[in-house]
Design an enzyme around this catalytic site. Structure first.
Site, PDB file in Angstrom:
ATOM      1  N   HIS A  86       1.860 -21.900   1.354  1.00  0.00           N
ATOM      2  CA  HIS A  86       2.041 -21.331   2.702  1.00  0.00           C
ATOM      3  C   HIS A  86       0.866 -21.691   3.600  1.00  0.00           C
ATOM      4  CE1 HIS A  86      -0.563 -17.620   2.105  1.00  0.00           C
ATOM      5  NE2 HIS A  86      -0.212 -17.783   0.856  1.00  0.00           N
ATOM      6  N   ASP A  88       0.551 -20.052   6.600  1.00  0.00           N
ATOM      7  CA  ASP A  88       0.191 -18.881   7.413  1.00  0.00           C
ATOM      8  C   ASP A  88      -0.936 -18.124   6.726  1.00  0.00           C
ATOM      9  OD1 ASP A  88       1.982 -17.987   5.328  1.00  0.00           O
ATOM     10  OD2 ASP A  88       2.273 -16.098   6.403  1.00  0.00           O
ATOM     11  N   GLU A 152       4.681 -16.304   4.361  1.00  0.00           N
ATOM     12  CA  GLU A 152       4.407 -15.674   3.063  1.00  0.00           C
ATOM     13  C   GLU A 152       3.681 -14.354   3.258  1.00  0.00           C
ATOM     14  OE1 GLU A 152       2.741 -14.435  -0.671  1.00  0.00           O
ATOM     15  OE2 GLU A 152       1.585 -14.895   1.120  1.00  0.00           O
ATOM     16  N   ASP A 179      -1.527 -20.785  -5.532  1.00  0.00           N
ATOM     17  CA  ASP A 179      -1.741 -19.659  -4.615  1.00  0.00           C
ATOM     18  C   ASP A 179      -2.191 -18.431  -5.410  1.00  0.00           C
ATOM     19  OD1 ASP A 179      -1.785 -18.367  -2.163  1.00  0.00           O
ATOM     20  OD2 ASP A 179       0.338 -17.826  -2.209  1.00  0.00           O
ATOM     21  N   HIS A 212      -4.679  22.699  20.373  1.00  0.00           N
ATOM     22  CA  HIS A 212      -6.068  23.134  20.213  1.00  0.00           C
ATOM     23  C   HIS A 212      -6.190  23.698  18.798  1.00  0.00           C
ATOM     24  CE1 HIS A 212      -9.696  25.500  20.597  1.00  0.00           C
ATOM     25  NE2 HIS A 212      -9.948  24.897  21.753  1.00  0.00           N
ATOM     26  N   THR A 314     -11.789  18.819  18.833  1.00  0.00           N
ATOM     27  CA  THR A 314     -11.073  19.790  18.007  1.00  0.00           C
ATOM     28  C   THR A 314      -9.605  19.741  18.360  1.00  0.00           C
ATOM     29  OG1 THR A 314     -11.718  21.414  19.661  1.00  0.00           O
ATOM     30  CG2 THR A 314     -13.001  21.385  17.627  1.00  0.00           C
ATOM     31  N   ARG A 327       2.703  -1.810  -6.408  1.00  0.00           N
ATOM     32  CA  ARG A 327       2.813  -3.084  -7.139  1.00  0.00           C
ATOM     33  C   ARG A 327       3.712  -2.830  -8.341  1.00  0.00           C
ATOM     34  NH1 ARG A 327       0.647  -7.541  -4.272  1.00  0.00           N
ATOM     35  NH2 ARG A 327      -0.757  -6.509  -2.819  1.00  0.00           N
ATOM     36  N   SER A 398       1.088 -10.671  -5.537  1.00  0.00           N
ATOM     37  CA  SER A 398       2.530 -10.895  -5.425  1.00  0.00           C
ATOM     38  C   SER A 398       2.812 -12.123  -4.570  1.00  0.00           C
ATOM     39  CB  SER A 398       3.201  -9.688  -4.758  1.00  0.00           C
ATOM     40  OG  SER A 398       2.789  -8.483  -5.361  1.00  0.00           O
TER      41      SER A 398
HETATM   42  N1  BES Z   1      -1.748 -15.664  -2.656  1.00  0.00           N
HETATM   43  C1  BES Z   1      -1.479 -14.276  -2.520  1.00  0.00           C
HETATM   44  C2  BES Z   1      -1.044 -13.620  -3.823  1.00  0.00           C
HETATM   45  C3  BES Z   1      -2.012 -13.685  -4.955  1.00  0.00           C
HETATM   46  C4  BES Z   1      -3.376 -13.617  -4.759  1.00  0.00           C
HETATM   47  C5  BES Z   1      -1.544 -13.802  -6.221  1.00  0.00           C
HETATM   48  C6  BES Z   1      -4.248 -13.689  -5.824  1.00  0.00           C
HETATM   49  C7  BES Z   1      -2.395 -13.841  -7.293  1.00  0.00           C
HETATM   50  C8  BES Z   1      -3.769 -13.804  -7.091  1.00  0.00           C
HETATM   51  C9  BES Z   1      -0.419 -14.091  -1.463  1.00  0.00           C
HETATM   52  O1  BES Z   1      -0.691 -14.833  -0.302  1.00  0.00           O
HETATM   53  C10 BES Z   1      -0.417 -12.656  -1.028  1.00  0.00           C
HETATM   54  O2  BES Z   1      -1.379 -12.229  -0.469  1.00  0.00           O
HETATM   55  N2  BES Z   1       0.676 -11.936  -1.261  1.00  0.00           N
HETATM   56  C11 BES Z   1       0.810 -10.608  -0.775  1.00  0.00           C
HETATM   57  C12 BES Z   1       2.242 -10.218  -0.700  1.00  0.00           C
HETATM   58  C13 BES Z   1       2.891 -10.477   0.619  1.00  0.00           C
HETATM   59  C14 BES Z   1       4.276  -9.905   0.657  1.00  0.00           C
HETATM   60  C15 BES Z   1       2.098  -9.979   1.782  1.00  0.00           C
HETATM   61  C16 BES Z   1       0.120  -9.630  -1.700  1.00  0.00           C
HETATM   62  O3  BES Z   1       0.003  -9.870  -2.908  1.00  0.00           O
HETATM   63  O4  BES Z   1      -0.291  -8.603  -1.180  1.00  0.00           O
HETATM   64 MN    MN Z   2      -1.211 -16.755  -0.759  1.00  0.00          MN
HETATM   65 MN    MN Z   3      -2.229 -13.702   0.863  1.00  0.00          MN
END
Ligand code: BES
Ligand code: MN
Ligand code: MN
Length: 455
Positions: A86, A88, A152, A179, A212, A314, A327, A398
């Site tokens: 990815h 992005d 992604e 990744d 308040h 307050t 997760r 993920s």
């Molecule tokens: N590359 C990461 C996932 C990752 C990082 C896997 C380190 C294993 C080790 C990926 O870009 C990422 O950040 N994924 C997100 C999920 C997404 C739906 C935003 C995550 O894991 O939070």
């Molecule tokens: Mn990634």
């Molecule tokens: Mn990421």
């Protein structure tokens, strides 16, 4: 291979400069302000694929950010490797914690500092350069297809549809992804699993307006007090998650699997020191590696409400909000868990407040095989470039699309990651070691070579 090493060393500076150029484009997918930059980044990736030797490369528009597709078919009888990555990146904030601009890459101590340096521009671009190396030295063993997406970091919502409507175009034998991370350069490893994700947002509403806190405090439910209590109740004293049914489908690892997992080199003291925490924390009965690799979790990602400005005000606020993610591990389902969370969270709301739960994106967990030709080719590639057998590990992060590669395209994935856990991905001062970048470029051609030979 000598020809590869020669080509890499002759082009080293350019390989680095090109990555730095890519890092200068703020392709933040979550923030619509950067839509034009994301599109510009897609264009740059496409151009880089053509320059590296793809026969064709194209921008595939989606309802969100575009997907870049490119390919080079060398031999219809050779296996086809589909490279996924990815372009992005995550938002860069908090900006004030960066030592240099997130989109003004700098090199310090042989490390590249920039948003996306590791996740995933640096790792994705290793494949573009490795492809160039093989192409320019006439050593392409496999057909190569690239599918580099721009969503992604926001859940890959449109990529699933793209897979479904391009099954023929994406025909391949294996998906190759960089990744994820390794234990260390001294202990190269291959991730063999990723956790799934269910991401929720909750709102607790009390009185119809801010009040308040002296006039009304103590007599009307305070949504922040209530939200804090509700969140706290989601874990018990053993840090187990209390949502009914949450663990029903979680498979316990066998003792042998646990032992294998815990054999991976891991220094708890180093870990605590690096994070400056006095103690580790987590579900009772599991080691740190088990907690991140094999157990489901629940974390609050953000919480807000009431007065957070300078000084003190307050006030008994009208509402409170939080973003909560879970997760997931095999065989939990993102939709099922989201539904369970919603039901449970609404059920624990006390009278006097209204609770609304909405689901954001999710993704399914995956486990990748270690007895496949592709895994063996990746292990052999690492062995060649590192001089050491890789250790199989389970990653905690993920990548939502990986499960769909199997479901929609029938393809398994190899997670050939070169990041390090302390690369600060999603965090200020994200970095990627120049060493890792070139180690990736060196290793990837061996994967293609061995994958063809072993297929
Ligand atoms: N590359 C990461 C996932 C990752 C990082 C896997 C380190 C294993 C080790 C990926 O870009 C990422 O950040 N994924 C997100 C999920 C997404 C739906 C935003 C995550 O894991 O939070
Ligand atoms: Mn990634
Ligand atoms: Mn990421």
């Amino acid at each position: 291979m000598q020809a590869w090493n020669d080509y890499i060393s002759q082009n080293k500076q350019r390989f680095l400069d090109e990555l730095l150029d890519l890092l200068r484009i703020p392709s933040v997918s979550a923030d619509s302000k950067y839509k034009g930059d994301v599109a510009r980044c897609a264009e740059a990736v496409k151009e880089s694929l053509l320059a590296a030797g793809c026969d064709k490369a194209e921008i595939c528009p989606t309802e969100g950010h575009p997907i870049v597709y490119g390919e080079k078919m060398v031999d219809p009888s050779a296996p086809t490797v589909l490279v996924y990555g990815h372009y992005d990146v995550q938002p860069a904030d908090p900006l004030e914690l960066w030592h240099s601009g997130p989109f003004e890459p700098v090199i310090k101590d042989e490390k590249i500092y920039a948003r996306g340096a590791c996740d995933d521009k640096g790792q994705m671009y290793m494949h573009v350069k490795a492809f160039e190396v093989m192409n320019k030295t006439n050593t392409l063993a496999c057909n190569v297809k690239f599918m580099i997406e721009g969503e992604e970091e926001v859940g890959s919502a449109n990529l699933g549809k793209f897979l479904e409507s391009n099954v023929e175009k994406l025909k391949a034998d294996i998906v190759l992804v960089s990744d994820t991370s390794m234990i260390s350069m001294e202990h190269p490893s291959l991730e063999t699993g990723l956790r799934g994700l269910a991401y929720m947002e909750v709102e607790v509403v009390g009185p119809n307006r801010d009040l308040h806190s002296g006039v009304y405090g103590g007599a009307v439910a305070n949504p922040i007090n209530i939200l804090a209590k509700m969140i706290a109740s989601l874990h018990d004293e053993n840090n187990h998650i209390t949502i009914p049914g949450f663990y029903d489908k979680v498979q316990d690892l066998t003792e042998a699997e646990r032992a294998a997992l815990n054999k991976a080199p891991f220094d708890l003291e180093e870990y605590k020191k690096d994070l400056q925490v006095g103690a580790e924390w987590g579900e009772k009965g599991y080691s740190t590696l088990e907690r991140t690799g094999t157990r489901p979790t629940l974390d609050v990602n953000g919480i807000w409400g009431g007065y957070t400005g300078e000084g003190a005000k307050t006030v008994l606020p009208s509402k409170a909000n939080a973003k909560i993610s879970m997760r997931l591990v095999p065989n939990q389902s993102s939709d099922e868990i989201s539904e369970m969370f919603k039901k449970h969270f609404e059920s624990i709301a006390p009278a006097g407040v209204t609770v609304t739960v909405t689901a954001h994106h999710g993704g399914e967990p995956v486990v990748t095989p270690t007895d496949s030709v592709a895994y063996k080719a990746a292990a052999e590639a690492i062995k060649t470039s590192f001089g050491k057998e890789p250790i199989p590990t389970r990653g905690g992060g993920s990548i939502p699309i990986i499960a769909l590669f199997e479901k929609v395209l029938g393809l398994k994935t190899v997670l050939l990651g070169f990041g390090l856990d302390n690369d600060n991905i999603h965090s200020p001062n994200e970095k990627y070691d120049i060493f890792n970048y070139f180690k990736g470029i060196e290793t990837i051609p061996y994967f293609h070579k061995y994958y063809k030979e072993m297929s």
